[in-house]
Design a protein around this motif. Sequence first.
Motif, PDB file in Angstrom:
ATOM      1  N   UNK A 174       3.231  -1.228  24.100  1.00  0.00           N
ATOM      2  CA  UNK A 174       4.010  -1.542  22.899  1.00  0.00           C
ATOM      3  C   UNK A 174       3.109  -1.635  21.674  1.00  0.00           C
ATOM      4  N   UNK A 175       1.951  -2.249  21.845  1.00  0.00           N
ATOM      5  CA  UNK A 175       0.983  -2.352  20.752  1.00  0.00           C
ATOM      6  C   UNK A 175       0.493  -0.972  20.349  1.00  0.00           C
ATOM      7  N   UNK A 176       0.184  -0.136  21.338  1.00  0.00           N
ATOM      8  CA  UNK A 176      -0.258   1.233  21.064  1.00  0.00           C
ATOM      9  C   UNK A 176       0.829   2.017  20.337  1.00  0.00           C
ATOM     10  N   UNK A 177       2.066   1.887  20.789  1.00  0.00           N
ATOM     11  CA  UNK A 177       3.184   2.594  20.175  1.00  0.00           C
ATOM     12  C   UNK A 177       3.340   2.191  18.709  1.00  0.00           C
ATOM     13  N   UNK A 178       3.281   0.912  18.443  1.00  0.00           N
ATOM     14  CA  UNK A 178       3.409   0.425  17.067  1.00  0.00           C
ATOM     15  C   UNK A 178       2.266   0.934  16.195  1.00  0.00           C
ATOM     16  N   UNK A 179       1.053   0.894  16.729  1.00  0.00           N
ATOM     17  CA  UNK A 179      -0.117   1.372  15.988  1.00  0.00           C
ATOM     18  C   UNK A 179       0.009   2.864  15.679  1.00  0.00           C
ATOM     19  N   UNK A 180       0.413   3.658  16.668  1.00  0.00           N
ATOM     20  CA  UNK A 180       0.565   5.097  16.469  1.00  0.00           C
ATOM     21  C   UNK A 180       1.654   5.414  15.455  1.00  0.00           C
ATOM     22  N   UNK A 181       2.760   4.700  15.524  1.00  0.00           N
ATOM     23  CA  UNK A 181       3.851   4.934  14.575  1.00  0.00           C
ATOM     24  C   UNK A 181       3.414   4.620  13.149  1.00  0.00           C
ATOM     25  N   UNK A 182       2.705   3.509  12.969  1.00  0.00           N
ATOM     26  CA  UNK A 182       2.223   3.138  11.634  1.00  0.00           C
ATOM     27  C   UNK A 182       1.245   4.178  11.098  1.00  0.00           C
ATOM     28  N   UNK A 183       0.351   4.642  11.935  1.00  0.00           N
ATOM     29  CA  UNK A 183      -0.619   5.651  11.524  1.00  0.00           C
ATOM     30  C   UNK A 183       0.084   6.956  11.164  1.00  0.00           C
ATOM     31  N   UNK A 184       1.080   7.339  11.941  1.00  0.00           N
ATOM     32  CA  UNK A 184       1.840   8.561  11.678  1.00  0.00           C
ATOM     33  C   UNK A 184       2.553   8.473  10.324  1.00  0.00           C
ATOM     34  N   UNK A 185       3.213   7.350  10.069  1.00  0.00           N
ATOM     35  CA  UNK A 185       3.918   7.165   8.801  1.00  0.00           C
ATOM     36  C   UNK A 185       2.932   7.186   7.639  1.00  0.00           C
ATOM     37  N   UNK A 186       1.775   6.589   7.822  1.00  0.00           N
ATOM     38  CA  UNK A 186       0.745   6.581   6.784  1.00  0.00           C
ATOM     39  C   UNK A 186       0.310   8.009   6.438  1.00  0.00           C
ATOM     40  N   UNK A 187       0.128   8.835   7.441  1.00  0.00           N
ATOM     41  CA  UNK A 187      -0.273  10.233   7.231  1.00  0.00           C
ATOM     42  C   UNK A 187       0.832  10.994   6.503  1.00  0.00           C
ATOM     43  N   UNK A 188       2.072  10.827   6.944  1.00  0.00           N
ATOM     44  CA  UNK A 188       3.203  11.527   6.327  1.00  0.00           C
ATOM     45  C   UNK A 188       3.357  11.107   4.865  1.00  0.00           C
ATOM     46  N   UNK A 189       3.259   9.830   4.592  1.00  0.00           N
ATOM     47  CA  UNK A 189       3.359   9.350   3.204  1.00  0.00           C
ATOM     48  C   UNK A 189       2.236   9.922   2.342  1.00  0.00           C
ATOM     49  N   UNK A 190       1.026   9.954   2.886  1.00  0.00           N
ATOM     50  CA  UNK A 190      -0.098  10.518   2.154  1.00  0.00           C
ATOM     51  C   UNK A 190       0.125  11.980   1.818  1.00  0.00           C
ATOM     52  N   UNK A 191       0.622  12.734   2.787  1.00  0.00           N
ATOM     53  CA  UNK A 191       0.916  14.147   2.550  1.00  0.00           C
ATOM     54  C   UNK A 191       1.990  14.314   1.484  1.00  0.00           C
ATOM     55  N   UNK A 192       3.018  13.484   1.530  1.00  0.00           N
ATOM     56  CA  UNK A 192       4.098  13.568   0.556  1.00  0.00           C
ATOM     57  C   UNK A 192       3.595  13.209  -0.840  1.00  0.00           C
ATOM     58  N   UNK A 193       2.774  12.177  -0.938  1.00  0.00           N
ATOM     59  CA  UNK A 193       2.215  11.784  -2.234  1.00  0.00           C
ATOM     60  C   UNK A 193       1.354  12.900  -2.816  1.00  0.00           C
ATOM     61  N   UNK A 194       0.579  13.557  -1.980  1.00  0.00           N
ATOM     62  CA  UNK A 194      -0.234  14.678  -2.448  1.00  0.00           C
ATOM     63  C   UNK A 194       0.638  15.825  -2.954  1.00  0.00           C
TER      64      UNK A 194
END
Length: 56
Positions: free
Chosen positions: A25-45
């Motif tokens: 569960x901890x791994x899943x939450x960490x991966x989801x947060x990292x994924x969203x961070x990457x997607x947001x960064x790409x969108x901002x760029x």
Amino acid sequence: MKQMIDRINYLYKKSKEFGLSDEERIEQEKLRKEYVKIIRGNFENQLKNYKKKGEE
């Protein structure tokens, strides 16, 4: 990125079928947060590089 998405999907499917351990569960939450961070960064760029029609 593909490995991250595959792991997120695996953990999701496992959670629906069998449930997850606390570590998973901890791994899943960490991966989801990292994924969203990457997607947001790409969108901002993309927004930074966007030019309105008529602007040069």
